[in-house]
Write a protein that holds these residues in place. Structure first.
Motif, PDB file in Angstrom:
ATOM      1  N   SER A  85       0.869  -1.187   0.000  1.00  0.00           N
ATOM      2  CA  SER A  85       0.000   0.000   0.000  1.00  0.00           C
ATOM      3  C   SER A  85       0.907   1.238   0.000  1.00  0.00           C
ATOM      4  O   SER A  85       1.899   1.238  -0.744  1.00  0.00           O
ATOM      5  N   HIS A  86       0.635   2.224   0.821  1.00  0.00           N
ATOM      6  CA  HIS A  86       1.411   3.475   0.790  1.00  0.00           C
ATOM      7  C   HIS A  86       1.728   3.951   2.200  1.00  0.00           C
ATOM      8  O   HIS A  86       1.016   3.623   3.156  1.00  0.00           O
ATOM      9  N   PHE A  87       2.789   4.760   2.321  1.00  0.00           N
ATOM     10  CA  PHE A  87       3.182   5.322   3.619  1.00  0.00           C
ATOM     11  C   PHE A  87       2.658   6.746   3.814  1.00  0.00           C
ATOM     12  O   PHE A  87       2.544   7.216   4.945  1.00  0.00           O
ATOM     13  N   TYR A 120      -3.381   4.504  10.120  1.00  0.00           N
ATOM     14  CA  TYR A 120      -3.584   3.208   9.458  1.00  0.00           C
ATOM     15  C   TYR A 120      -3.734   3.297   7.945  1.00  0.00           C
ATOM     16  O   TYR A 120      -3.413   2.340   7.241  1.00  0.00           O
ATOM     17  N   ASP A 121      -4.276   4.400   7.466  1.00  0.00           N
ATOM     18  CA  ASP A 121      -4.551   4.541   6.028  1.00  0.00           C
ATOM     19  C   ASP A 121      -3.228   4.485   5.273  1.00  0.00           C
ATOM     20  O   ASP A 121      -2.479   5.454   5.240  1.00  0.00           O
ATOM     21  N   GLY A 122      -2.939   3.348   4.678  1.00  0.00           N
ATOM     22  CA  GLY A 122      -1.704   3.145   3.934  1.00  0.00           C
ATOM     23  C   GLY A 122      -0.747   2.213   4.656  1.00  0.00           C
ATOM     24  O   GLY A 122      -0.616   1.036   4.278  1.00  0.00           O
ATOM     25  N   PRO A 123      -0.098   2.675   5.756  1.00  0.00           N
ATOM     26  CA  PRO A 123       0.904   1.825   6.406  1.00  0.00           C
ATOM     27  C   PRO A 123       0.376   0.456   6.836  1.00  0.00           C
ATOM     28  O   PRO A 123       1.117  -0.521   6.844  1.00  0.00           O
ATOM     29  N   GLU A 150       3.090   8.837  -2.899  1.00  0.00           N
ATOM     30  CA  GLU A 150       2.083   9.906  -3.093  1.00  0.00           C
ATOM     31  C   GLU A 150       0.702   9.368  -3.463  1.00  0.00           C
ATOM     32  O   GLU A 150       0.109   9.754  -4.457  1.00  0.00           O
ATOM     33  N   GLU A 151       0.177   8.442  -2.627  1.00  0.00           N
ATOM     34  CA  GLU A 151      -1.168   7.929  -2.880  1.00  0.00           C
ATOM     35  C   GLU A 151      -2.210   8.996  -2.599  1.00  0.00           C
ATOM     36  O   GLU A 151      -3.231   9.083  -3.267  1.00  0.00           O
ATOM     37  N   GLU A 152      -1.981   9.814  -1.563  1.00  0.00           N
ATOM     38  CA  GLU A 152      -3.010  10.779  -1.165  1.00  0.00           C
ATOM     39  C   GLU A 152      -3.013  12.030  -2.036  1.00  0.00           C
ATOM     40  O   GLU A 152      -3.968  12.791  -2.026  1.00  0.00           O
ATOM     41  N   GLY A 153      -1.942  12.285  -2.733  1.00  0.00           N
ATOM     42  CA  GLY A 153      -1.889  13.535  -3.495  1.00  0.00           C
ATOM     43  C   GLY A 153      -1.804  14.749  -2.584  1.00  0.00           C
ATOM     44  O   GLY A 153      -2.087  15.869  -3.001  1.00  0.00           O
ATOM     45  N   LEU A 204      -4.370  -4.522   1.156  1.00  0.00           N
ATOM     46  CA  LEU A 204      -5.106  -4.535   2.425  1.00  0.00           C
ATOM     47  C   LEU A 204      -5.155  -3.095   2.944  1.00  0.00           C
ATOM     48  O   LEU A 204      -4.151  -2.380   2.882  1.00  0.00           O
ATOM     49  N   HIS A 205      -6.311  -2.682   3.470  1.00  0.00           N
ATOM     50  CA  HIS A 205      -6.504  -1.282   3.866  1.00  0.00           C
ATOM     51  C   HIS A 205      -7.443  -1.213   5.054  1.00  0.00           C
ATOM     52  O   HIS A 205      -8.357  -2.020   5.175  1.00  0.00           O
ATOM     53  N   VAL A 206      -7.239  -0.213   5.902  1.00  0.00           N
ATOM     54  CA  VAL A 206      -8.207   0.020   6.969  1.00  0.00           C
ATOM     55  C   VAL A 206      -9.534   0.452   6.331  1.00  0.00           C
ATOM     56  O   VAL A 206      -9.529   1.176   5.327  1.00  0.00           O
ATOM     57  N   GLY A 212     -10.483   6.329  -2.760  1.00  0.00           N
ATOM     58  CA  GLY A 212      -9.606   5.929  -3.860  1.00  0.00           C
ATOM     59  C   GLY A 212      -8.413   5.146  -3.332  1.00  0.00           C
ATOM     60  O   GLY A 212      -8.034   5.283  -2.164  1.00  0.00           O
ATOM     61  N   HIS A 213      -7.816   4.333  -4.190  1.00  0.00           N
ATOM     62  CA  HIS A 213      -6.667   3.506  -3.794  1.00  0.00           C
ATOM     63  C   HIS A 213      -5.798   3.212  -5.010  1.00  0.00           C
ATOM     64  O   HIS A 213      -6.297   3.174  -6.136  1.00  0.00           O
ATOM     65  N   ASP A 214      -4.511   2.902  -4.766  1.00  0.00           N
ATOM     66  CA  ASP A 214      -3.653   2.444  -5.853  1.00  0.00           C
ATOM     67  C   ASP A 214      -4.244   1.196  -6.517  1.00  0.00           C
ATOM     68  O   ASP A 214      -4.076   0.985  -7.719  1.00  0.00           O
TER      69      ASP A 214
HETATM   70 MN    MN Z   1      -4.987   4.697   1.567  1.00  0.00          MN
END
Ligand code: MN
Ligand code: HGY
Ligand code: MN
Length: 402
Positions: free
Chosen positions: A82-84, A93-96, A127-130, A188-190, A349-351
């Motif tokens: 996912s993303h940091f 949690y969102d990403g990590p 840069e998932e969140e922009g 996997l994502h929260v 949204g997600h990668d």
């Molecule tokens: Mn995310």
């Protein structure tokens, strides 16, 4: 102690290693801007974790990192991760969670003596969140060629630093041969809502991501003195801006869609001056593409009409749009059956939504007791995170180990 408690403990130990990185003392939220000082520490932590597991790390020239269990060039690889990066003052949690869970899922499989017959790659997308350069899922858009490398190179953050400067060079852009080496992606994502609380289940499989996008609206008027300019003589862009925000809310409600203006910039931003320019960013999302288009068209029409009355001018610019993503029916259905998990759609949204246009893709959601996300109140229990790791390990075993 049960096996699950033990895994919850291992989750907590690994989680605590990154928990302080980028946390803001006052809000408890995180400032983890892509390629900024804290995200860079997280990337170094990722490399160290990969090294501990003897997983070589490759880069794709776009800022995305991949840690490989198995031979990176072998092909048919199963991708997870996912993303940091976070939104400003976002949750932990969102990403990590997707990256930490992927590393622990590899540990679980190894401890069980399970070996992959095709490689498993753990990704850290950039840069998932922009939040820094304005375009969400920047790394996955570049990797897949959805976003042109020159346009990405020139995107600038609030301090004027370009993405190319932050990256240390122009991004490579599309890597079809790398994308072609992946046979599936499972992120996997929260969960970013309360559906799993209501369903009383720790883990779900995603079915779809709503179409969504970001539009910038620039309203220009005339800067002038707050005390000496008669009300009738003003050309005040703040009025047009305010009306547009209210119109977006109303039009979204009328359509069962979502509209948010969470960012604004004002020139000159002085208490005693009528602004010369107001820029707002509209985030709009809907279940169907035609609803989204209708919503944005209606907001634009209302803004233009109001600008005429205010003596201002308004220009709407599309900054990014992600079409409706229906996760690969075969893979999503297969995983829901494997895990006996409920299925959910999401407005986030997600990668995974970007990669879904290129390979079979699925997502797992982990229960979030508050249902809140993009805020410090985002949460997940260690027990549910352990359930997420177990589910992801089962998925990787199914896809990569026989
Ligand atoms: Mn995310
Ligand atoms: O904005 C979003 O939907 C996401 O969480 N990146
Ligand atoms: Mn997010």
């Amino acid at each position: 102690m049960s096996v699950t408690d033990d895994l919850a403990g291992r989750f907590r130990t690994l989680w605590d290693e990154i928990a302080p990185i980028g946390r803001v003392a006052g809000s408890g939220g995180y400032l983890r801007y892509a390629l900024g000082e804290h995200e860079v520490l997280l990337r170094a932590w990722f490399r160290e974790q990969a090294a501990r597991r003897e997983m070589p790390v490759t880069e794709d020239g776009n800022g995305n990192l991949f840690a490989w269990w198995g031979e990176p060039d072998a092909g048919d690889a199963v991708l997870t991760g996912s993303h940091f990066d976070s939104v400003p003052h976002g949750g932990a949690y969102d990403g990590p969670l997707g990256i930490v869970s992927a590393l622990l899922a590899v540990d679980e499989l190894r401890a069980a003596g399970v070996a992959p017959v095709r490689p498993v790659a753990v990704a850290a997308f950039v840069e998932e969140e922009g939040a820094r350069f304005g375009v969400p899922c920047l790394g996955s858009r570049l990797l897949t060629g959805v976003l042109d490398a020159d346009r990405a190179a020139g995107l600038r953050d609030a301090a004027g630093v370009s993405f190319a400067e932050a990256l240390g060079g122009r991004p490579t852009g599309a890597r079809p041969e790398l994308v072609g080496r992946f046979s599936a992606f499972v992120e996997l994502h929260v969960e970013q809502g309360r559906a799993l609380v209501e369903l009383d289940a720790p883990v779900a499989v995603a079915t779809a991501i709503w179409p969504h996008g970001r539009w910038r609206f620039d309203v220009t008027g005339e800067g002038n003195h707050a005390g000496t300019t008669r009300m009738a003589d003003r050309r005040d862009p703040m009025l047009t801006y305010a009306f547009t925000v209210l119109a977006a809310n109303k039009e979204a409600r009328l359509r069962g869609a979502h509209a948010t203006v969470g960012r604004v910039s004002v020139e000159s931003n002085a208490t005693n001056a009528i602004p010369s320019k107001v820029t707002g960013w509209l985030d709009a999302r809907a279940a169907e593409p035609e609803t989204l288009t209708g919503l944005v068209d209606a907001v634009q029409a209302k803004a233009v009409e109001r600008a005429r009355r205010d003596g201002t001018e308004v220009a709407l610019t599309e900054e990014s749009v992600t079409p409706l993503v229906a996760f690969d029916g075969g893979l999503g259905g297969r995983l829901a059956a494997l895990l006996d998990a409920p299925v959910l759609s999401t407005g986030a949204g997600h990668d995974a939504g970007v990669l879904a246009g290129h390979l079979p893709t699925a997502m797992l959601f982990v229960r979030n007791p508050t249902g809140v996300s993009h805020s410090p109140a985002e949460s997940a229990t260690d027990a549910d995170c352990a359930a997420g790791v177990t589910a992801l390990a089962r998925v990787l075993a199914e896809l990569a180990c026989h």
